[in-house]
Design an enzyme around this catalytic site. Structure first.
Site, PDB file in Angstrom:
ATOM      1  N   HIS A 158       0.746  -1.052   0.191  1.00 45.02           N
ATOM      2  CA  HIS A 158      -0.187  -0.189   0.052  1.00 45.02           C
ATOM      3  C   HIS A 158       0.938   1.111  -0.048  1.00 45.02           C
ATOM      4  CE1 HIS A 158       0.900   0.779   4.143  1.00 45.02           C
ATOM      5  NE2 HIS A 158       0.164  -0.410   4.592  1.00 45.02           N
ATOM      6  N   CYS A 166       2.687  -4.983   6.833  1.00 42.86           N
ATOM      7  CA  CYS A 166       2.514  -4.573   5.050  1.00 42.86           C
ATOM      8  C   CYS A 166       3.825  -4.021   4.585  1.00 42.86           C
ATOM      9  CB  CYS A 166       1.515  -3.377   5.252  1.00 42.86           C
ATOM     10  SG  CYS A 166      -0.048  -4.194   5.655  1.00 42.86           S
TER      11      CYS A 166
END
Length: 343
Positions: A158, A166
């Site tokens: 992202h 992440c």
């Protein structure tokens, strides 16, 4: 440079979009930097013209299939595309702003580990309304990880520069990566493979980490890495005996239980086998001389180009140039403690 997003914007935002590129060129940054990208319709942002031109030069179309590789230690994300020869070629490498945890696989919800392994991303895993600008879900845990009892959810690539498991690559970079993988999926690719590694699987890196408890797991991953390095095709993978197994099962027999016995596999491609054997021999020759200084991570890493900006201008400034909604940089002190030094 960061990809230029073709949208109407107030005067001065073009500078902000390219500020990281200016840093890479070694110029002095001045002035106030704020958010750069619009939120409306961000999932439909086209691939930048410069990137499309590069694709054409490389014999690629925007709708050709893609493959993504991620390297934690180097904090880099690669996008590969199939070209006119039918093989995959490296289209572009993107610096990663933030990943969390240490080198090694993710096992439990909340351990802050970013995943390592092989994942499959289809169009349903794309999120055009992500709180981190744009994202795609890796699909962790995969079938092998579920069988091992690993837990976790919403492990993404992202935007912004914040991670708790992440891979954050900034809003500007994720806008381009998202557009590239989206167009490949819309062009007919049912799903693309994501290969996530602790580091580039070179003999030097393997020697430096050979005493790590995850070493056997990493050698399993290397088998898939070697297939792709040599054949330039996404490796076919199976799950059996609690491991990744790459190649073609004899008579097409696919293992059902990821923890069950592996079937017989067709002989490995000779060139792949030669590369794997050669790398192991070179790694072994390096073991006595390898230096292992500063390999421990406080909490994840950051690509040197972003780390330089963080050290020079501080976390607020880095937040402003990596996030349209001013998402704070996660654990900036840990990011500055990243032990990796680029060549």
């Amino acid at each position: 440079m960061l990809p230029t997003i073709k949208k109407e914007r107030p005067m001065g935002q073009e500078f902000r979009t390219n500020v990281i590129g200016i840093l890479m060129a070694g110029l002095v940054l001045t002035g106030c930097v704020t958010s750069t990208l619009d939120l409306d319709g961000r999932g439909d942002i086209p691939i930048p013209q410069k990137t499309l031109a590069k694709m054409r030069e490389m014999g690629m179309r925007s709708t050709d299939p893609v493959l993504v590789r991620i390297f934690k230690q180097e904090s880099e994300l690669e996008v590969w595309k199939r070209d006119s020869t039918g093989k995959y070629a490296l289209m572009k490498t993107y610096p990663m702003c933030r990943w969390s945890g240490e080198l090694g696989p993710k096992k439990f919800e909340g351990d802050r580990q970013a995943p390592e392994g092989f994942y499959t991303v289809n169009s349903g895993r794309l999120n055009p309304n992500s709180q981190y600008y744009l994202s795609f879900d890796l699909g962790y845990p995969n079938r092998l990880e579920r069988a091992k009892g690993y837990t976790g959810s919403a492990l993404m690539v992202h935007g912004a520069c914040s991670s708790s498991g992440c891979f954050a690559i900034s809003d500007n970079y994720v806008a381009e990566v998202y557009a590239v993988v989206r167009d490949a999926l819309q062009g007919g690719q049912q799903a693309f493979q994501v290969q996530s590694y602790p580091f580039r699987m070179t003999p030097e890196n393997l020697a430096a980490h050979n005493d790590n408890p995850n070493f056997d797991f990493w050698m399993d991953l290397k088998a898939g890495y070697d297939q792709f390095e040599v054949l330039r095709q996404p490796p076919r993978l199976q799950f059996c005996e609690g491991r990744y197994k790459f190649g073609e099962p004899v008579n097409g027999v696919t293992p059902v239980d990821p923890l069950g016995q592996c079937p017989a596999f067709e002989p490995e491609d000779q060139q792949v086998a030669e590369k794997s054997t050669g790398d192991i021999m070179k790694m072994q020759s390096l073991l006595n001389d390898v230096q292992r200084p500063g390999l421990a991570y406080s909490d994840g890493g950051m690509n040197p180009v972003f780390r330089k900006l963080l050290a020079k201008k501080g976390p607020q400034y880095l937040s402003e140039v990596t996030s349209s909604t001013l998402v704070p940089v996660s654990r900036p002190k840990a990011a500055l403690a990243d032990p990796f030094v680029a060549d």
